[in-house]
Scaffold this active site. Structure first.
Site, PDB file in Angstrom:
ATOM      1  N   ASN A 123       0.811  -1.213   0.000  1.00 14.79           N
ATOM      2  CA  ASN A 123       0.000   0.000   0.000  1.00 14.79           C
ATOM      3  C   ASN A 123       0.850   1.272   0.000  1.00 14.79           C
ATOM      4  O   ASN A 123       1.025   1.908  -1.026  1.00 14.79           O
ATOM      5  CB  ASN A 123      -0.947  -0.035   1.207  1.00 14.79           C
ATOM      6  CG  ASN A 123      -1.840   1.188   1.303  1.00 14.79           C
ATOM      7  OD1 ASN A 123      -2.063   1.880   0.322  1.00 14.79           O
ATOM      8  ND2 ASN A 123      -2.336   1.478   2.489  1.00 14.79           N
ATOM      9  N   CYS A 124       1.387   1.654   1.135  1.00 15.15           N
ATOM     10  CA  CYS A 124       2.038   2.958   1.262  1.00 15.15           C
ATOM     11  C   CYS A 124       3.258   2.840   2.167  1.00 15.15           C
ATOM     12  O   CYS A 124       3.501   1.788   2.759  1.00 15.15           O
ATOM     13  CB  CYS A 124       1.058   3.999   1.812  1.00 15.15           C
ATOM     14  SG  CYS A 124       0.306   3.536   3.400  1.00 15.15           S
ATOM     15  N   MET A 157       1.955   7.835   6.607  1.00 16.82           N
ATOM     16  CA  MET A 157       2.299   7.301   5.300  1.00 16.82           C
ATOM     17  C   MET A 157       1.181   7.682   4.342  1.00 16.82           C
ATOM     18  O   MET A 157       0.062   7.166   4.441  1.00 16.82           O
ATOM     19  CB  MET A 157       2.442   5.781   5.368  1.00 16.82           C
ATOM     20  CG  MET A 157       3.548   5.307   6.283  1.00 16.82           C
ATOM     21  SD  MET A 157       3.641   3.502   6.406  1.00 16.82           S
ATOM     22  CE  MET A 157       2.219   3.159   7.461  1.00 16.82           C
ATOM     23  N   CYS A 181      -1.885   9.553   3.092  1.00 14.51           N
ATOM     24  CA  CYS A 181      -2.989  10.345   3.632  1.00 14.51           C
ATOM     25  C   CYS A 181      -3.060  10.303   5.148  1.00 14.51           C
ATOM     26  O   CYS A 181      -3.036  11.332   5.814  1.00 14.51           O
ATOM     27  CB  CYS A 181      -4.298   9.846   3.027  1.00 14.51           C
ATOM     28  SG  CYS A 181      -5.794  10.481   3.797  1.00 14.51           S
ATOM     29  N   SER A 222      -2.268   6.859   7.140  1.00 20.96           N
ATOM     30  CA  SER A 222      -1.824   5.604   7.732  1.00 20.96           C
ATOM     31  C   SER A 222      -0.598   5.835   8.609  1.00 20.96           C
ATOM     32  O   SER A 222       0.388   6.422   8.169  1.00 20.96           O
ATOM     33  CB  SER A 222      -1.497   4.595   6.629  1.00 20.96           C
ATOM     34  OG  SER A 222      -1.165   3.347   7.175  1.00 20.96           O
ATOM     35  N   ASN A 263       3.224   0.012   4.883  1.00 24.93           N
ATOM     36  CA  ASN A 263       1.931  -0.597   5.168  1.00 24.93           C
ATOM     37  C   ASN A 263       1.598  -1.564   4.038  1.00 24.93           C
ATOM     38  O   ASN A 263       1.732  -1.226   2.866  1.00 24.93           O
ATOM     39  CB  ASN A 263       0.841   0.480   5.282  1.00 24.93           C
ATOM     40  CG  ASN A 263      -0.546  -0.114   5.471  1.00 24.93           C
ATOM     41  OD1 ASN A 263      -1.250  -0.372   4.503  1.00 24.93           O
ATOM     42  ND2 ASN A 263      -0.944  -0.318   6.715  1.00 24.93           N
ATOM     43  N   TYR A 306      -7.834   1.520  11.758  1.00 19.97           N
ATOM     44  CA  TYR A 306      -7.604   2.561  10.753  1.00 19.97           C
ATOM     45  C   TYR A 306      -8.925   3.234  10.411  1.00 19.97           C
ATOM     46  O   TYR A 306      -9.870   2.561   9.965  1.00 19.97           O
ATOM     47  CB  TYR A 306      -6.996   1.879   9.524  1.00 19.97           C
ATOM     48  CG  TYR A 306      -6.758   2.701   8.293  1.00 19.97           C
ATOM     49  CD1 TYR A 306      -5.640   3.506   8.165  1.00 19.97           C
ATOM     50  CD2 TYR A 306      -7.630   2.618   7.206  1.00 19.97           C
ATOM     51  CE1 TYR A 306      -5.393   4.218   7.000  1.00 19.97           C
ATOM     52  CE2 TYR A 306      -7.394   3.318   6.041  1.00 19.97           C
ATOM     53  CZ  TYR A 306      -6.267   4.117   5.940  1.00 19.97           C
ATOM     54  OH  TYR A 306      -6.030   4.810   4.776  1.00 19.97           O
ATOM     55  N   GLU A 339     -12.865   7.473   0.248  1.00 20.73           N
ATOM     56  CA  GLU A 339     -13.142   8.462  -0.803  1.00 20.73           C
ATOM     57  C   GLU A 339     -14.378   8.088  -1.608  1.00 20.73           C
ATOM     58  O   GLU A 339     -15.247   8.917  -1.848  1.00 20.73           O
ATOM     59  CB  GLU A 339     -11.935   8.591  -1.728  1.00 20.73           C
ATOM     60  CG  GLU A 339     -12.152   9.574  -2.866  1.00 20.73           C
ATOM     61  CD  GLU A 339     -10.955   9.701  -3.777  1.00 20.73           C
ATOM     62  OE1 GLU A 339     -11.147   9.916  -4.979  1.00 20.73           O
ATOM     63  OE2 GLU A 339      -9.812   9.583  -3.292  1.00 20.73           O
ATOM     64  N   GLY A 352      -8.633  12.702   2.902  1.00 19.42           N
ATOM     65  CA  GLY A 352      -7.510  13.320   3.606  1.00 19.42           C
ATOM     66  C   GLY A 352      -6.773  14.296   2.705  1.00 19.42           C
ATOM     67  O   GLY A 352      -6.242  15.304   3.154  1.00 19.42           O
TER      68      GLY A 352
END
Length: 807
Positions: A239-240, A447, A449, A451, A476, A614, A619, A754
């Protein structure tokens, strides 16, 4: 036998007994012309025996019989599952279900008797469904049978559609809102994006076939949401992450065919940072962050200073230090300008501007201060000849007492500059230093937006052969989100059933995340060389084991959730008001997230990966979940009577608490959602009210908020020069002064989730747009001044928003 005696004998209510008598299940009569009903003893005892036998059979089935579900998993047989399915079919046909409770019970009895005659210990789900259909026909409930069959068939069709490549591609070709506007950061008209959307459509269909069937089914039904199905699990993307820029700049890296050495100037360092972003963001689907970038870039600014000082000496300039400072400051400003332009004009291979976040604000040296000032000056200046608001990078300015919070702090002037930037550009957002530590165990930027990583424990560090906690270079692995309102709806107001369902869905969420972990572990470092081989997240051999960068809680996985407000409203109705809320409802909501947090902590310890709660940005998911649930439970007050679910733990958008009340309400939920959290307040134009804005920032620190955003009126009409807030409705946005609705001559900025976004150029999904247009201000003020001298008042606009929603 008198009615009260029958109530005691059968343990039923008076209403239920009356229905039994009306349905000729028990006999009643008037004795000696009395108006009081008498009940025949024998018929009552016969019915009691029937109830006892039914209970015995039900117990036998519940403890001995099993069901083979569609996904081939084995589950215990439960009578109530048949009852729920038959009840749902009756609800589709009849307006008053209370009149048919006895008949529903009869149909369930018939179904179970049909199954009993087969003398089997295990049934396929299709056998049970056929028995239900036959029983409905036997009692001549033909319309209900049709409704039941249609619902079952539609579920089968929906699953086939979702796993069909042709269906997914057809949605793209038809420019379906779910596909085109799922990500407001993607321009669907650009070739690279079209290619990515096409590949994503295929990957979604493939991904649903790769996922375990119970997880794929739950995703299709809207019980959970497997995020970014267009990338994973068809590919082993993560993910990020927090890119270790310091390591990559210091030790060099390889991109393509070029071995890149450590930079000798700030300009080169910033250029390399842009190249790194392009490479790494193309090999993951979530956001990239550079934490403490002012401190990371300072050594290269110092190298530039030395270069300029050397030039000054060679030119015999009188005040050589002053010259070097002036030239270094100019280079910093130019580098920050170049960085912002490069990011906003960059397309990664997945057809979008990289989701980039910069953390800064803690450095106090001359070089670190100048970099902070350069970042903020560039954001205030805007992009291009029209000075439009930059969407990226997302700026996270850290507030810390002793550094910049109070007037006597060395960087207080930079805090003031950051406030001016918020008034002009709705950026930066702030991280409250001590509160982030309190929530996550150590300080770091998010990380992407929202996380967040948690601090690594001494035990984890020891297992990894490491000695100190760190954040940069960690990542993540992915998100699976839970549909909280659906659990409340499925429990039908029964809290005992709710808690049971919650645990079932949490276990499903856990299993999905465990599958996600195993999927990502199949990647090889050479798949993402900048990230896994050259320092972004580690330095492994091309065919090394990427799990070295994940295990012992180095990487996190996210237990997302959506719709805490709507979940609670199913039990307590409209529980949030402008300045108050139902304390019992609040405590229930808090207990749910606390329960999730406890589960995350247990699984983190059990599996060695950073399970954390989380608060999902949602969105487009806030619309997707609601659309699915609305079909099953239409227009449930304060749950499915609006087109969206509320993000995570946020106060309902139509309510108008003060900024301070909202922060007080949300702060405890941030601490429980330590894997991802944001709070925001909606404000009017603030250009003449800097002190009020600072007071809200400072209060967020006091309230315990770790991560905080301000949404304020910063739109600009390039046709009439109106500054303020555009009017929004379901069709889009227009200038309240001249009516301009042309995206090319309008600079409109909204916080889509975010991240900021321009909803005129890249519209969000319908549900997100509905959520945006119903946001009310948490402080009264003006939304701009018209040419006739009239001020647009936020309170009037807010009343219109509330009236539209209620109607």
């Amino acid at each position: 036998m008198q009615l009260k005696d029958v109530v005691n004998e059968l343990s039923l209510s008076e209403m239920q007994i009356t229905r039994l008598a009306n349905d000729k299940k028990i006999v009643r009569y008037h004795k000696n012309h009395s108006k009081m009903w008498e009940y025949d003893d024998e018929s009552v005892f016969v019915y009691k025996h029937y109830l006892e036998e039914k209970q015995r059979l039900a117990q036998r089935y519940n403890t001995q019989k099993t069901v083979i579900k569609r996904n081939k998993s084995i589950a215990k047989f439960h009578r109530e599952n048949i009852t729920n399915a038959v009840t749902k079919a009756f609800e589709d046909v009849y307006s008053n279900i209370e009149d048919h409770i006895t008949k529903i019970d009869q149909i369930v009895d018939l179904t179970i008797n049909k199954l009993l005659r087969q003398n089997k210990m295990q049934f396929d789900i299709t056998e049970i469904q056929s028995a239900v259909e036959q029983s409905l026909v036997d009692v001549e409930e033909f319309k209900v049978a049709e409704a039941y069959t249609a619902y079952r068939l539609q579920h089968d069709i929906d699953r086939k559609k979702q796993t069909s490549v042709d269906y997914q591609i057809n949605k793209l070709l038809k420019k379906d809102d779910d596909v085109i506007n799922e990500n407001a950061n993607k321009d669907a008209d650009v070739y690279a994006t079209k290619r990515d959307l096409t590949a994503g459509a295929v990957s979604k269909a493939i991904g649903l076939k790769i996922l375990p069937k119970k997880i794929a089914d739950a995703n299709i039904k809207g019980l959970i949401h497997w995020h970014d199905l267009d990338y994973s699990p068809a590919n082993q993307y993560h993910n990020c992450g927090l890119i270790d820029l310091e390591d990559m700049l210091k030790n060099g890296f390889t991109l393509g065919n070029a071995d890149v050495e450590s930079p000798h100037t700030l300009t080169t360092a910033v250029a390399q940072a842009s190249q790194i972003l392009s490479a790494i963001s193309s090999s993951q689907y979530g956001g990239c962050s550079y934490d403490r970038i002012d401190e990371v870039l300072a050594p290269y600014a110092k190298k530039s200073f030395k270069k300029h000082l050397k030039i000054a000496k060679s030119l015999n300039i009188e005040d050589q230090k002053n010259y070097a400072e002036i030239m270094t400051r100019r280079e910093i400003q130019q580098a920050m300008q170049s960085f912002e332009y490069e990011i906003n004009t960059l397309y990664s291979s997945n057809g979008q501007t990289p989701f980039v976040t910069l953390g800064f604000g803690l450095g106090t040296s001359w070089f670190e201060r100048e970099i902070q000032i350069g970042i903020l000056h560039q954001r205030i200046a805007g992009l291009g000849k029209d000075h439009r608001t930059a969407i990226f990078p997302k700026l996270l300015f850290t507030i810390k007492p002793g550094v910049n919070m109070h007037p006597k702090d060395p960087n207080y002037d930079i805090k003031k500059l950051a406030l001016k930037s918020v008034i002009k550009r709705m950026s930066p957002e702030i991280l409250n230093y001590d509160n982030v530590i309190d929530i996550t165990g150590s300080f770091k930027a998010s990380m992407g937006c929202r996380s967040f990583l948690s601090a690594m424990s001494p035990e984890d560090l020891k297992a990894r052969g490491e000695t100190h906690d760190y954040s940069s270079g960690r990542l993540n692995l992915g998100v699976v989100s839970l549909n909280l309102p659906r659990i409340a709806l499925d429990s039908n107001g029964d809290k005992e059933k709710f808690w049971k369902l919650l645990d079932e869905r949490l276990n499903l969420q856990r299993d999905a995340l465990l599958f996600r972990i195993e999927n990502v572990k199949q990647a090889l470092p050479k798949y993402n060389p900048a990230g896994f081989m050259y320092g972004g997240y580690g330095r492994l051999d091309p065919d090394g084991n990427v799990d070295e960068l994940f295990n012992h809680n180095r990487a996190s996985v996210s237990m997302g959730y959506v719709g805490l407000y709507e979940m609670t409203a199913r039990f307590y109705g409209d529980w949030q008001h402008d300045h108050t809320y139902n304390q019992e409802a609040h405590d229930f909501a808090y207990s749910v997230i606390k329960h999730m947090n406890e589960k995350a902590a247990a699984w983190k310890k059990q599996y060695g990966y950073g399970f954390s709660v989380y608060g999902t940005p949602a969105e487009s998911l806030n619309s997707t979940f609601e659309e699915i649930d609305h079909k099953l439970y239409p227009n449930v007050p304060f749950v499915t009577d609006h087109d969206f679910y509320t993000n995570s733990f946020h106060y309902f958008v139509e309510r108008k608490p003060t900024p301070f009340e909202k922060l007080d309400f949300e702060a405890p939920f941030q601490k429980l959602s330590n894997g991802g959290f944001i709070s925001y307040v909606e404000l009017p134009c603030m250009k003449d009210n800097l002190d009020a804005l600072e007071a809200i920032w400072d209060y967020s620190y006091k309230a315990g908020i770790g991560y905080f955003e301000i949404n304020t009126a910063i739109d600009h009409c390039l046709e009439c020069d109106f500054h303020g807030e555009y009017t929004a409705d379901e069709k889009g946005y227009h200038c309240p002064n001249c009516g301009n609705s042309n995206p090319e001559t309008s600079d409109v900025t909204r916080r889509i989730c975010g991240y900021l976004g321009n909803p005129m150029k890249r519209p969000p999904k319908h549900g997100r747009q509905a959520e945006i247009i119903h946001r009310v201000k948490h402080m009264s003020g003006t939304l701009g001044r018209l040419d006739n001298g009239e001020f647009l008042e936020s309170d009037i606009a807010d009343k219109n928003k509330v009236r539209k929603l209620n109607n």
